[in-house]
Design a protein around this motif. Structure first.
Motif, PDB file in Angstrom:
ATOM      1  N   PHE A   1       0.828  -1.207   0.000  1.00  0.00           N
ATOM      2  CA  PHE A   1       0.000   0.000   0.000  1.00  0.00           C
ATOM      3  C   PHE A   1       0.865   1.262   0.000  1.00  0.00           C
ATOM      4  O   PHE A   1       0.637   2.185  -0.787  1.00  0.00           O
ATOM      5  CB  PHE A   1      -0.933  -0.006   1.213  1.00  0.00           C
ATOM      6  N   PHE A   2       1.872   1.297   0.860  1.00  0.00           N
ATOM      7  CA  PHE A   2       2.740   2.480   0.944  1.00  0.00           C
ATOM      8  C   PHE A   2       3.540   2.664  -0.358  1.00  0.00           C
ATOM      9  O   PHE A   2       3.731   3.783  -0.841  1.00  0.00           O
ATOM     10  CB  PHE A   2       3.681   2.337   2.147  1.00  0.00           C
ATOM     11  N   ALA A   3       4.019   1.556  -0.921  1.00  0.00           N
ATOM     12  CA  ALA A   3       4.773   1.635  -2.184  1.00  0.00           C
ATOM     13  C   ALA A   3       3.893   2.176  -3.303  1.00  0.00           C
ATOM     14  O   ALA A   3       4.322   2.983  -4.142  1.00  0.00           O
ATOM     15  CB  ALA A   3       5.320   0.260  -2.545  1.00  0.00           C
ATOM     16  N   GLN A   4       2.629   1.748  -3.306  1.00  0.00           N
ATOM     17  CA  GLN A   4       1.703   2.238  -4.329  1.00  0.00           C
ATOM     18  C   GLN A   4       1.425   3.733  -4.173  1.00  0.00           C
ATOM     19  O   GLN A   4       1.233   4.448  -5.164  1.00  0.00           O
ATOM     20  CB  GLN A   4       0.402   1.445  -4.262  1.00  0.00           C
ATOM     21  N   LEU A   5       1.428   4.197  -2.917  1.00  0.00           N
ATOM     22  CA  LEU A   5       1.253   5.641  -2.689  1.00  0.00           C
ATOM     23  C   LEU A   5       2.381   6.437  -3.321  1.00  0.00           C
ATOM     24  O   LEU A   5       2.156   7.477  -3.953  1.00  0.00           O
ATOM     25  CB  LEU A   5       1.207   5.928  -1.178  1.00  0.00           C
ATOM     26  N   LEU A   6       3.614   5.929  -3.163  1.00  0.00           N
ATOM     27  CA  LEU A   6       4.773   6.621  -3.767  1.00  0.00           C
ATOM     28  C   LEU A   6       4.645   6.673  -5.286  1.00  0.00           C
ATOM     29  O   LEU A   6       4.870   7.707  -5.909  1.00  0.00           O
ATOM     30  CB  LEU A   6       6.067   5.893  -3.380  1.00  0.00           C
ATOM     31  N   VAL A   7       4.296   5.545  -5.884  1.00  0.00           N
ATOM     32  CA  VAL A   7       4.161   5.495  -7.352  1.00  0.00           C
ATOM     33  C   VAL A   7       3.038   6.413  -7.803  1.00  0.00           C
ATOM     34  O   VAL A   7       3.168   7.128  -8.812  1.00  0.00           O
ATOM     35  CB  VAL A   7       3.896   4.056  -7.820  1.00  0.00           C
ATOM     36  N   SER A   8       1.948   6.455  -7.084  1.00  0.00           N
ATOM     37  CA  SER A   8       0.802   7.311  -7.443  1.00  0.00           C
ATOM     38  C   SER A   8       1.176   8.781  -7.414  1.00  0.00           C
ATOM     39  O   SER A   8       0.617   9.593  -8.158  1.00  0.00           O
ATOM     40  CB  SER A   8      -0.373   7.054  -6.491  1.00  0.00           C
ATOM     41  N   GLU A   9       2.126   9.144  -6.532  1.00  0.00           N
ATOM     42  CA  GLU A   9       2.554  10.538  -6.445  1.00  0.00           C
ATOM     43  C   GLU A   9       3.592  10.897  -7.509  1.00  0.00           C
ATOM     44  O   GLU A   9       4.083  12.011  -7.559  1.00  0.00           O
ATOM     45  CB  GLU A   9       3.140  10.816  -5.053  1.00  0.00           C
ATOM     46  N   GLY A  10       3.946   9.939  -8.372  1.00  0.00           N
ATOM     47  CA  GLY A  10       4.839  10.231  -9.494  1.00  0.00           C
ATOM     48  C   GLY A  10       6.277   9.828  -9.309  1.00  0.00           C
ATOM     49  O   GLY A  10       7.121  10.102 -10.175  1.00  0.00           O
ATOM     50  N   PHE A  11       6.617   9.164  -8.208  1.00  0.00           N
ATOM     51  CA  PHE A  11       7.995   8.708  -7.990  1.00  0.00           C
ATOM     52  C   PHE A  11       8.244   7.460  -8.847  1.00  0.00           C
ATOM     53  O   PHE A  11       7.459   6.512  -8.817  1.00  0.00           O
ATOM     54  CB  PHE A  11       8.230   8.390  -6.510  1.00  0.00           C
ATOM     55  N   THR A  12       9.363   7.486  -9.590  1.00  0.00           N
ATOM     56  CA  THR A  12       9.626   6.384 -10.523  1.00  0.00           C
ATOM     57  C   THR A  12      10.893   5.600 -10.181  1.00  0.00           C
ATOM     58  O   THR A  12      11.069   4.481 -10.658  1.00  0.00           O
ATOM     59  CB  THR A  12       9.759   6.910 -11.964  1.00  0.00           C
ATOM     60  N   ASN A  13      11.805   6.177  -9.371  1.00  0.00           N
ATOM     61  CA  ASN A  13      13.045   5.462  -9.047  1.00  0.00           C
ATOM     62  C   ASN A  13      13.552   5.885  -7.672  1.00  0.00           C
ATOM     63  O   ASN A  13      13.039   6.823  -7.053  1.00  0.00           O
ATOM     64  CB  ASN A  13      14.112   5.700 -10.111  1.00  0.00           C
ATOM     65  N   LEU A  14      14.563   5.185  -7.208  1.00  0.00           N
ATOM     66  CA  LEU A  14      15.102   5.428  -5.867  1.00  0.00           C
ATOM     67  C   LEU A  14      15.785   6.792  -5.761  1.00  0.00           C
ATOM     68  O   LEU A  14      15.770   7.423  -4.699  1.00  0.00           O
ATOM     69  CB  LEU A  14      16.103   4.325  -5.508  1.00  0.00           C
ATOM     70  N   GLU A  15      16.418   7.263  -6.861  1.00  0.00           N
ATOM     71  CA  GLU A  15      17.101   8.562  -6.823  1.00  0.00           C
ATOM     72  C   GLU A  15      16.120   9.679  -6.493  1.00  0.00           C
ATOM     73  O   GLU A  15      16.455  10.611  -5.750  1.00  0.00           O
ATOM     74  CB  GLU A  15      17.780   8.834  -8.182  1.00  0.00           C
ATOM     75  N   GLU A  16      14.924   9.600  -7.052  1.00  0.00           N
ATOM     76  CA  GLU A  16      13.931  10.640  -6.797  1.00  0.00           C
ATOM     77  C   GLU A  16      13.529  10.655  -5.320  1.00  0.00           C
ATOM     78  O   GLU A  16      13.366  11.723  -4.721  1.00  0.00           O
ATOM     79  CB  GLU A  16      12.699  10.416  -7.679  1.00  0.00           C
ATOM     80  N   VAL A  17      13.383   9.477  -4.733  1.00  0.00           N
ATOM     81  CA  VAL A  17      13.018   9.404  -3.318  1.00  0.00           C
ATOM     82  C   VAL A  17      14.168   9.906  -2.447  1.00  0.00           C
ATOM     83  O   VAL A  17      13.971  10.647  -1.470  1.00  0.00           O
ATOM     84  CB  VAL A  17      12.641   7.960  -2.919  1.00  0.00           C
ATOM     85  N   ALA A  18      15.398   9.539  -2.790  1.00  0.00           N
ATOM     86  CA  ALA A  18      16.559   9.847  -1.954  1.00  0.00           C
ATOM     87  C   ALA A  18      16.902  11.329  -1.950  1.00  0.00           C
ATOM     88  O   ALA A  18      17.301  11.874  -0.914  1.00  0.00           O
ATOM     89  CB  ALA A  18      17.760   9.033  -2.424  1.00  0.00           C
ATOM     90  N   TYR A  19      16.759  11.989  -3.081  1.00  0.00           N
ATOM     91  CA  TYR A  19      17.281  13.347  -3.183  1.00  0.00           C
ATOM     92  C   TYR A  19      16.213  14.405  -3.457  1.00  0.00           C
ATOM     93  O   TYR A  19      16.538  15.562  -3.694  1.00  0.00           O
ATOM     94  CB  TYR A  19      18.351  13.385  -4.274  1.00  0.00           C
ATOM     95  N   VAL A  20      14.926  14.027  -3.395  1.00  0.00           N
ATOM     96  CA  VAL A  20      13.872  14.999  -3.620  1.00  0.00           C
ATOM     97  C   VAL A  20      13.740  15.879  -2.378  1.00  0.00           C
ATOM     98  O   VAL A  20      14.155  15.501  -1.263  1.00  0.00           O
ATOM     99  CB  VAL A  20      12.534  14.265  -3.933  1.00  0.00           C
ATOM    100  N   ASP A  21      13.164  17.052  -2.548  1.00  0.00           N
ATOM    101  CA  ASP A  21      12.903  17.927  -1.410  1.00  0.00           C
ATOM    102  C   ASP A  21      11.913  17.231  -0.465  1.00  0.00           C
ATOM    103  O   ASP A  21      10.935  16.619  -0.907  1.00  0.00           O
ATOM    104  CB  ASP A  21      12.327  19.258  -1.894  1.00  0.00           C
ATOM    105  N   VAL A  22      12.172  17.311   0.841  1.00  0.00           N
ATOM    106  CA  VAL A  22      11.342  16.611   1.830  1.00  0.00           C
ATOM    107  C   VAL A  22       9.870  17.013   1.726  1.00  0.00           C
ATOM    108  O   VAL A  22       8.970  16.189   1.936  1.00  0.00           O
ATOM    109  CB  VAL A  22      11.867  16.900   3.257  1.00  0.00           C
ATOM    110  N   ASP A  23       9.612  18.264   1.342  1.00  0.00           N
ATOM    111  CA  ASP A  23       8.224  18.740   1.249  1.00  0.00           C
ATOM    112  C   ASP A  23       7.399  17.922   0.266  1.00  0.00           C
ATOM    113  O   ASP A  23       6.178  17.776   0.433  1.00  0.00           O
ATOM    114  CB  ASP A  23       8.198  20.211   0.839  1.00  0.00           C
TER     115      ASP A  23
END
Length: 535
Positions: free
Chosen positions: A375-397
């Motif tokens: 469920f949590f992984a699907q939330l990330l994908v739904s918000e437009g995250f496509t790879n680990l780099e985006e999660v690691a270095y995106v702005d916390v907001d």
């Protein structure tokens, strides 16, 4: 045969008659006669002599002159055509090196062999002049339509009489299975004119896209006047064609003007092209909009453009798929030629299935690497995250906007993503070193560990190796082979590297090695800027 006063005027009369018949300058014929008489005189007086002949353009009198050039004492080789300064003093007061001593010699008697040789020289010169005239006449007409008469057919190639010469319509330049008989009238496009040993060769075409453009220009006054412009043409000769037009006058409909009253204008072109069906399409600067028009009569639901790859994806309703593709892929092939883009056609069901597969793949990526539930992984994908780099270095907001994610959760997510990436980087560098990669390439700025590993697997193990690479070898590209675009895979293409980025990295490596002087690049760019400003 001696050149006497009785036949002096005949030379000029003959020259004028030949020039009139072959439609060339009479001066060329007279010059050919002078050269032929000079050759005959050399055979009489000796080939080592420099004999020149001048024909008076009014009286026709031929004057034979022996010419000797003044040379240095030690350079005298040909006693018949050269003389020293000392010898020249007998003929002039102050001879200089390079001066010419001329003296008239008696006219020669032309025997049968000499006369035949002179005739051959004249014919050869006339033939060359005639070929030059034909080439000059037709080279300026490349890209235009010409009317001619069929003379004969040889092995499927049609020889066409085009007035002052012959042209060839090759078998592959004919529409479908066209057949012609001698004396049939034919209209063709002049595709190319080449100067060859056997004379100028004029190549015609009836399948060239430009032929259709020129036919429309003849039938549609607005195109001839420049009010309407033909932006692109794609043809399947004898079967179907698409033509894109734009109007520079808002009061004139470009499609309606090309169709004409009751289809009269387009029908005239269709009749000339053996019934070829023509789709007239409004041109648009926006590539997706233009493509939607180009795929008519099929309806398009969605268009996704990849400008870097020159590729476009089109989604159509399931029942429209066959119409969009056309018989034997004709409709999509012509649309691709018209737009200059590779087109992938998907049905709505196929596109939905692909989206679901991508969603599932990204969900699994986050579940496996970040230790998340589905469920949590699907939330990330739904918000437009496509790879680990985006999660690691995106702005916390950007993570905090997800339901249920607070500051601590966001920090934990980023920490996990960075740990996974750092571990992957270490593993990639270890593998690259095992393959023999030098430290110079590992320390080269702009390359990630995964990129270095991919380069090593491809045999690129040093900065020197990297500097020899072409941009398309790194980023991939497209090559046109036999009219079709073929994909060239790049070593770093899977890392979304563009051609511009690859070119910049390679150039940086070459500068670092001293192969390229940075000042040269600056001067080249300045020159390009100046050229653009002049244009």
């Amino acid at each position: 045969m001696a050149i006497t006063s009785a036949n002096q005027l005949e030379l000029l009369q003959t020259a004028e008659a030949v020039a009139r018949e072959k439609m060339i300058d009479p001066e060329l014929v007279v010059e050919a006669m002078e050269e032929s008489l000079a050759r005959a005189a050399k055979s009489r007086y000796g080939s080592e002599m420099d004999i020149r002949v001048s024909i008076d353009r009014k009286t026709g009198r031929a004057t034979f002159t022996r010419v000797r050039t003044v040379v240095e004492e030690d350079e005298l080789e040909n006693y018949q055509a050269e003389m020293t300064v000392t010898q020249a003093k007998q003929y002039m007061a102050d001879p200089q090196i390079g001066d010419e001593i001329k003296e008239e010699v008696p006219p020669v008697e032309l025997g049968r062999i000499a006369a035949q040789s002179a005739k051959q020289v004249i014919l050869q010169k006339v033939r060359e002049a005639e070929r030059d005239r034909q080439f000059d006449e037709f080279k300026d007409r490349v890209g235009t339509i010409i009317n001619g008469v069929v003379k004969r057919e040889e092995y499927g190639n049609v020889i066409v009489d085009v007035g002052r010469g012959e042209a060839i319509l090759r078998r592959n330049e004919k529409i479908g299975r066209e057949t012609y008989r001698p004396n049939d009238r034919i209209r063709c496009f002049i595709k190319d004119v080449r100067r060859e040993a056997r004379g100028p060769q004029v190549f015609l075409s009836r399948t060239a896209p430009e032929f259709m453009s020129e036919l429309f220009k003849m039938e549609v006054p607005e195109i001839y006047d420049g009010i309407i412009e033909i932006k692109a043409v794609a043809r399947d000769p004898g079967s179907r064609a698409k033509i894109a037009v734009i109007s520079y006058d808002s009061s004139i409909d470009p499609v309606g003007a090309c169709v004409g009253m009751r289809g009269s204008r387009v029908q005239a072109v269709v009749n000339e092209l053996q019934g070829e069906k023509i789709d007239i399409i409004p041109w648009n600067e926006d590539a997706p909009t233009f493509l939607v028009n180009a795929l008519q009569p099929a309806e398009v639901t969605k268009v996704v453009l990849d400008e870097d790859a020159g590729k476009i994806e089109v989604v159509v309703p399931d029942e429209q798929l066959s119409l969009a593709i056309g018989r034997r892929g004709q409709n999509v092939r012509l649309a691709s030629q018209l737009t200059g883009l590779d087109i992938d056609i998907l049905t709505e069901a196929e596109e939905s299935q692909r989206r679901q597969a991508e969603f599932a793949e990204r969900t699994k990526l986050f579940m496996d690497n970040l230790d998340l539930d589905e469920f949590f992984a699907q939330l990330l994908v739904s918000e437009g995250f496509t790879n680990l780099e985006e999660v690691a270095y995106v702005d916390v907001d950007e993570l905090l906007v997800i339901d249920g994610v607070d500051t601590d959760t966001a920090s934990e997510l980023q920490a996990r993503a960075r740990d996974v990436l750092e571990a992957a980087n270490r593993k990639a560098l270890e593998h690259a070193r095992e393959l023999g990669v030098e430290d110079s390439l590992i320390e080269f700025e702009g390359l990630t560990p995964q990129m270095i590993e991919a380069l090593a697997e491809d045999g690129v193990k040093s900065v020197e190796d990297f500097a020899t690479c072409a941009d398309w070898e790194l980023a991939g590209g497209w090559t046109t082979v036999n009219g079709e675009r073929v994909k060239d895979d790049g070593v770093l293409e899977k890392f979304d590297m563009s051609l511009e980025e690859a070119q910049k990295l390679v150039m940086t490596a070459r500068i670092q090695l001293g192969w390229v002087d940075p000042s040269d690049l600056v001067s080249d760019e300045d020159g390009e800027v100046e050229e653009e400003s002049e244009a």
